[in-house]
Design a protein around this motif. Structure first.
Motif, PDB file in Angstrom:
ATOM      1  N   VAL A  65       0.841  -1.189   0.000  1.00  0.00           N
ATOM      2  CA  VAL A  65       0.000   0.000   0.000  1.00  0.00           C
ATOM      3  C   VAL A  65       0.884   1.249   0.000  1.00  0.00           C
ATOM      4  O   VAL A  65       1.784   1.389   0.841  1.00  0.00           O
ATOM      5  CB  VAL A  65      -0.936   0.027   1.229  1.00  0.00           C
ATOM      6  CG1 VAL A  65      -1.890   1.204   1.146  1.00  0.00           C
ATOM      7  CG2 VAL A  65      -1.719  -1.280   1.345  1.00  0.00           C
ATOM      8  N   LEU A  66       0.630   2.153  -0.949  1.00  0.00           N
ATOM      9  CA  LEU A  66       1.317   3.443  -0.974  1.00  0.00           C
ATOM     10  C   LEU A  66       0.495   4.442  -0.175  1.00  0.00           C
ATOM     11  O   LEU A  66      -0.712   4.607  -0.414  1.00  0.00           O
ATOM     12  CB  LEU A  66       1.492   3.925  -2.413  1.00  0.00           C
ATOM     13  CG  LEU A  66       2.223   2.970  -3.364  1.00  0.00           C
ATOM     14  CD1 LEU A  66       2.413   3.630  -4.723  1.00  0.00           C
ATOM     15  CD2 LEU A  66       3.555   2.524  -2.789  1.00  0.00           C
ATOM     16  N   MET A  96       5.368  11.466  -4.874  1.00  0.00           N
ATOM     17  CA  MET A  96       6.692  11.559  -4.268  1.00  0.00           C
ATOM     18  C   MET A  96       7.311  10.178  -4.097  1.00  0.00           C
ATOM     19  O   MET A  96       8.517   9.989  -4.322  1.00  0.00           O
ATOM     20  CB  MET A  96       6.590  12.258  -2.908  1.00  0.00           C
ATOM     21  CG  MET A  96       7.926  12.415  -2.196  1.00  0.00           C
ATOM     22  SD  MET A  96       9.121  13.413  -3.122  1.00  0.00           S
ATOM     23  CE  MET A  96       8.337  15.027  -2.992  1.00  0.00           C
ATOM     24  N   VAL A  97       6.489   9.195  -3.722  1.00  0.00           N
ATOM     25  CA  VAL A  97       6.994   7.817  -3.611  1.00  0.00           C
ATOM     26  C   VAL A  97       7.454   7.320  -4.973  1.00  0.00           C
ATOM     27  O   VAL A  97       8.526   6.712  -5.112  1.00  0.00           O
ATOM     28  CB  VAL A  97       5.905   6.894  -3.025  1.00  0.00           C
ATOM     29  CG1 VAL A  97       6.389   5.442  -3.016  1.00  0.00           C
ATOM     30  CG2 VAL A  97       5.528   7.329  -1.619  1.00  0.00           C
ATOM     31  N   THR A 149       5.653   4.916   2.552  1.00  0.00           N
ATOM     32  CA  THR A 149       5.396   6.348   2.508  1.00  0.00           C
ATOM     33  C   THR A 149       6.706   7.105   2.350  1.00  0.00           C
ATOM     34  O   THR A 149       7.787   6.590   2.686  1.00  0.00           O
ATOM     35  CB  THR A 149       4.668   6.820   3.782  1.00  0.00           C
ATOM     36  OG1 THR A 149       4.376   8.207   3.679  1.00  0.00           O
ATOM     37  CG2 THR A 149       5.512   6.569   5.016  1.00  0.00           C
ATOM     38  N   SER A 150       6.614   8.318   1.854  1.00  0.00           N
ATOM     39  CA  SER A 150       7.815   9.144   1.674  1.00  0.00           C
ATOM     40  C   SER A 150       8.062  10.071   2.852  1.00  0.00           C
ATOM     41  O   SER A 150       9.141  10.667   2.955  1.00  0.00           O
ATOM     42  CB  SER A 150       7.679   9.984   0.395  1.00  0.00           C
ATOM     43  OG  SER A 150       6.553  10.853   0.490  1.00  0.00           O
ATOM     44  N   TYR A 191       6.598   1.555   6.392  1.00  0.00           N
ATOM     45  CA  TYR A 191       8.017   1.861   6.214  1.00  0.00           C
ATOM     46  C   TYR A 191       8.169   3.176   5.458  1.00  0.00           C
ATOM     47  O   TYR A 191       7.386   3.486   4.565  1.00  0.00           O
ATOM     48  CB  TYR A 191       8.720   0.722   5.479  1.00  0.00           C
ATOM     49  CG  TYR A 191       8.498  -0.608   6.160  1.00  0.00           C
ATOM     50  CD1 TYR A 191       9.278  -0.988   7.242  1.00  0.00           C
ATOM     51  CD2 TYR A 191       7.470  -1.462   5.754  1.00  0.00           C
ATOM     52  CE1 TYR A 191       9.054  -2.195   7.900  1.00  0.00           C
ATOM     53  CE2 TYR A 191       7.233  -2.659   6.399  1.00  0.00           C
ATOM     54  CZ  TYR A 191       8.031  -3.021   7.472  1.00  0.00           C
ATOM     55  OH  TYR A 191       7.785  -4.196   8.124  1.00  0.00           O
ATOM     56  N   SER A 192       9.201   3.928   5.833  1.00  0.00           N
ATOM     57  CA  SER A 192       9.404   5.262   5.291  1.00  0.00           C
ATOM     58  C   SER A 192      10.667   5.307   4.435  1.00  0.00           C
ATOM     59  O   SER A 192      11.661   4.614   4.707  1.00  0.00           O
ATOM     60  CB  SER A 192       9.516   6.272   6.438  1.00  0.00           C
ATOM     61  OG  SER A 192       9.946   7.531   5.974  1.00  0.00           O
ATOM     62  N   LEU A 193      10.632   6.174   3.412  1.00  0.00           N
ATOM     63  CA  LEU A 193      11.782   6.395   2.546  1.00  0.00           C
ATOM     64  C   LEU A 193      12.643   7.568   2.995  1.00  0.00           C
ATOM     65  O   LEU A 193      13.697   7.813   2.412  1.00  0.00           O
ATOM     66  CB  LEU A 193      11.304   6.677   1.109  1.00  0.00           C
ATOM     67  CG  LEU A 193      10.373   5.654   0.451  1.00  0.00           C
ATOM     68  CD1 LEU A 193       9.892   6.196  -0.895  1.00  0.00           C
ATOM     69  CD2 LEU A 193      11.071   4.325   0.263  1.00  0.00           C
ATOM     70  N   ALA A 194      12.217   8.281   4.016  1.00  0.00           N
ATOM     71  CA  ALA A 194      12.792   9.599   4.308  1.00  0.00           C
ATOM     72  C   ALA A 194      14.239   9.549   4.787  1.00  0.00           C
ATOM     73  O   ALA A 194      15.005  10.480   4.539  1.00  0.00           O
ATOM     74  CB  ALA A 194      11.924  10.311   5.350  1.00  0.00           C
ATOM     75  N   ARG A 195      14.651   8.498   5.477  1.00  0.00           N
ATOM     76  CA  ARG A 195      15.961   8.500   6.134  1.00  0.00           C
ATOM     77  C   ARG A 195      17.052   7.771   5.350  1.00  0.00           C
ATOM     78  O   ARG A 195      18.145   7.562   5.881  1.00  0.00           O
ATOM     79  CB  ARG A 195      15.817   7.873   7.523  1.00  0.00           C
ATOM     80  CG  ARG A 195      14.993   8.723   8.486  1.00  0.00           C
ATOM     81  CD  ARG A 195      15.757   9.944   8.931  1.00  0.00           C
ATOM     82  NE  ARG A 195      14.908  10.885   9.686  1.00  0.00           N
ATOM     83  CZ  ARG A 195      15.381  11.932  10.328  1.00  0.00           C
ATOM     84  NH1 ARG A 195      16.680  12.177  10.319  1.00  0.00           N
ATOM     85  NH2 ARG A 195      14.573  12.747  10.962  1.00  0.00           N
ATOM     86  N   TYR A 196      16.789   7.378   4.125  1.00  0.00           N
ATOM     87  CA  TYR A 196      17.802   6.706   3.315  1.00  0.00           C
ATOM     88  C   TYR A 196      18.714   7.757   2.676  1.00  0.00           C
ATOM     89  O   TYR A 196      18.241   8.681   2.018  1.00  0.00           O
ATOM     90  CB  TYR A 196      17.151   5.840   2.244  1.00  0.00           C
ATOM     91  CG  TYR A 196      16.494   4.597   2.807  1.00  0.00           C
ATOM     92  CD1 TYR A 196      17.159   3.380   2.807  1.00  0.00           C
ATOM     93  CD2 TYR A 196      15.215   4.666   3.351  1.00  0.00           C
ATOM     94  CE1 TYR A 196      16.565   2.248   3.335  1.00  0.00           C
ATOM     95  CE2 TYR A 196      14.613   3.533   3.883  1.00  0.00           C
ATOM     96  CZ  TYR A 196      15.297   2.329   3.875  1.00  0.00           C
ATOM     97  OH  TYR A 196      14.701   1.209   4.401  1.00  0.00           O
ATOM     98  N   ASN A 197      20.000   7.588   2.870  1.00  0.00           N
ATOM     99  CA  ASN A 197      20.985   8.550   2.380  1.00  0.00           C
ATOM    100  C   ASN A 197      21.945   7.843   1.426  1.00  0.00           C
ATOM    101  O   ASN A 197      22.757   7.004   1.842  1.00  0.00           O
ATOM    102  CB  ASN A 197      21.757   9.154   3.555  1.00  0.00           C
ATOM    103  CG  ASN A 197      22.722  10.231   3.105  1.00  0.00           C
ATOM    104  OD1 ASN A 197      22.566  10.801   2.023  1.00  0.00           O
ATOM    105  ND2 ASN A 197      23.720  10.506   3.924  1.00  0.00           N
TER     106      ASN A 197
END
Length: 345
Positions: free
Chosen positions: A106-107, A113-114, A184-185, A210-216
């Motif tokens: 599920v998005l 943004m995702v 989610t983003s 799960y979030s995409l925000a903290r991937y560097n």
């Protein structure tokens, strides 16, 4: 009766494969239970009476590399911290047998943004090929509002409550699904203890967000950044989806279910998108899939962004005697799309 009882019974391991020898026999100077591969066979469980195709897909155990044993620890410690096949059967959810063997992806929130950060279609295709569950991609309009308790982090980024997102996802989940994972983003914060989290799970209901925000992923172009993010998220979703279904960590053989390798989320890229023989047997018990068919179809799904794992699958197919051309019979929906793009360019 007395004569029959006096006949010595060979060990199960010798009966399955005489070349393996007895696990506990050290009279010839062998390592016995001190050897990681012998312990891997113990963790995998007896294959006596199992179908030929299952035994062919799981043996030999030395097809997988042993995990590195950290200083101050031993192979026996790694075995004790590994979820064996028998341990898995005791904790695996029994109601999966009555479901349609379907997994929901599920998005949540800002879907464009995702889609800008990851190849969403590849997520579903790889998750389905790897887990052997039918994956349904849902672009539900779950708008993030006041119910998510948004706040500002110290670094200025916007955050929402991970536990509130999980509760919202529970209200829209399909009870017929094996598990439900949300993506989610936006950045997430937990109920307490930490400033942020990259994901949160509800094990009893087999759900996770799960979030995409903290991937560097620094020093990469925009296209390479999207590919690298997709690789990381595919591994996260495959690993966490199997954990929601009862699979635990494996510390004997190198596979995706090894302990998380580092403090930052992008370090998951160092884990292979691969399952060892112990975890493969759990997956077969869970899904009822044919592991040889799974091995044959993996290269077509992995070849675009997982060349190393794709090559390993080709080698494994040769090792078990599969006709290698079968892996191109169902390459997946993105294969033709990519070929069309190559023709236009």
């Amino acid at each position: 009766w007395r004569k029959r009882m006096a006949i010595p019974i060979p060990s199960l391991c010798e009966d399955e494969n005489p070349a393996l020898g007895s696990l506990t026999d050290t009279s010839d100077g062998g390592p016995g239970l001190q050897d990681g591969r012998n312990l891997a066979r113990v963790a995998m469980g007896s294959l006596a009476g199992e179908p030929w195709r299952l035994r062919q897909a799981l043996l030999p155990a030395d097809a997988w590399d042993l995990c590195h044993v950290p200083p101050g620890s031993s192979t026996w410690d790694a075995f004790q911290n590994t979820q064996t096949f028998e341990d898995f059967k005791r904790v695996a959810p029994t109601e999966i047998e009555t479901t349609g063997r379907k997994m929901d992806l599920v998005l949540i929130g800002d879907i464009p943004m995702v889609e800008e950060k990851v190849h969403v279609d590849l997520l579903a295709a790889h998750l389905e090929a790897f887990s052997c569950f039918e994956v349904t991609l849902r672009r539900d309009e779950i708008a993030i509002g006041k119910w998510a308790q948004p706040r500002k982090h110290a670094d200025g980024s916007e955050q929402v409550g991970a536990h509130f997102m999980l509760a919202q996802l529970e209200g829209s989940r399909d009870p017929r699904s094996v598990c439900t994972v949300g993506l989610t983003s936006i950045d997430l914060y937990p109920p307490k203890a930490f400033d942020f989290v990259t994901g949160i799970t509800d094990a009893p209901h087999r759900m996770g967000v799960y979030s995409l925000a903290r991937y560097n992923l620094p020093h990469r172009s925009r296209a390479k950044m999207k590919d690298g993010m997709t690789v990381c998220i595919i591994k996260v979703l495959c690993r966490e989806g199997l954990k929601l279904c009862g699979l635990g960590e494996c510390r004997l053989l190198c596979c995706l279910m090894n302990p998380f390798p580092g403090p930052t989320p992008e370090t998951i890229d160092s884990l292979p998108l691969n399952l060892c023989c112990i975890c493969l047997r759990k997956l077969q018990w869970l899904t009822g899939c044919d592991l040889l068919d799974r091995c044959a179809h993996l290269p077509a799904a992995l070849s675009r962004i997982f060349p190393v794992e794709s090559r390993w699958s080709w080698d494994r197919m040769t090792q078990v005697g599969l006709p290698t051309y079968t892996s191109l019979q169902s390459p997946g929906p993105w294969w033709r799309k990519e070929a069309d793009e190559d023709e236009t360019t």
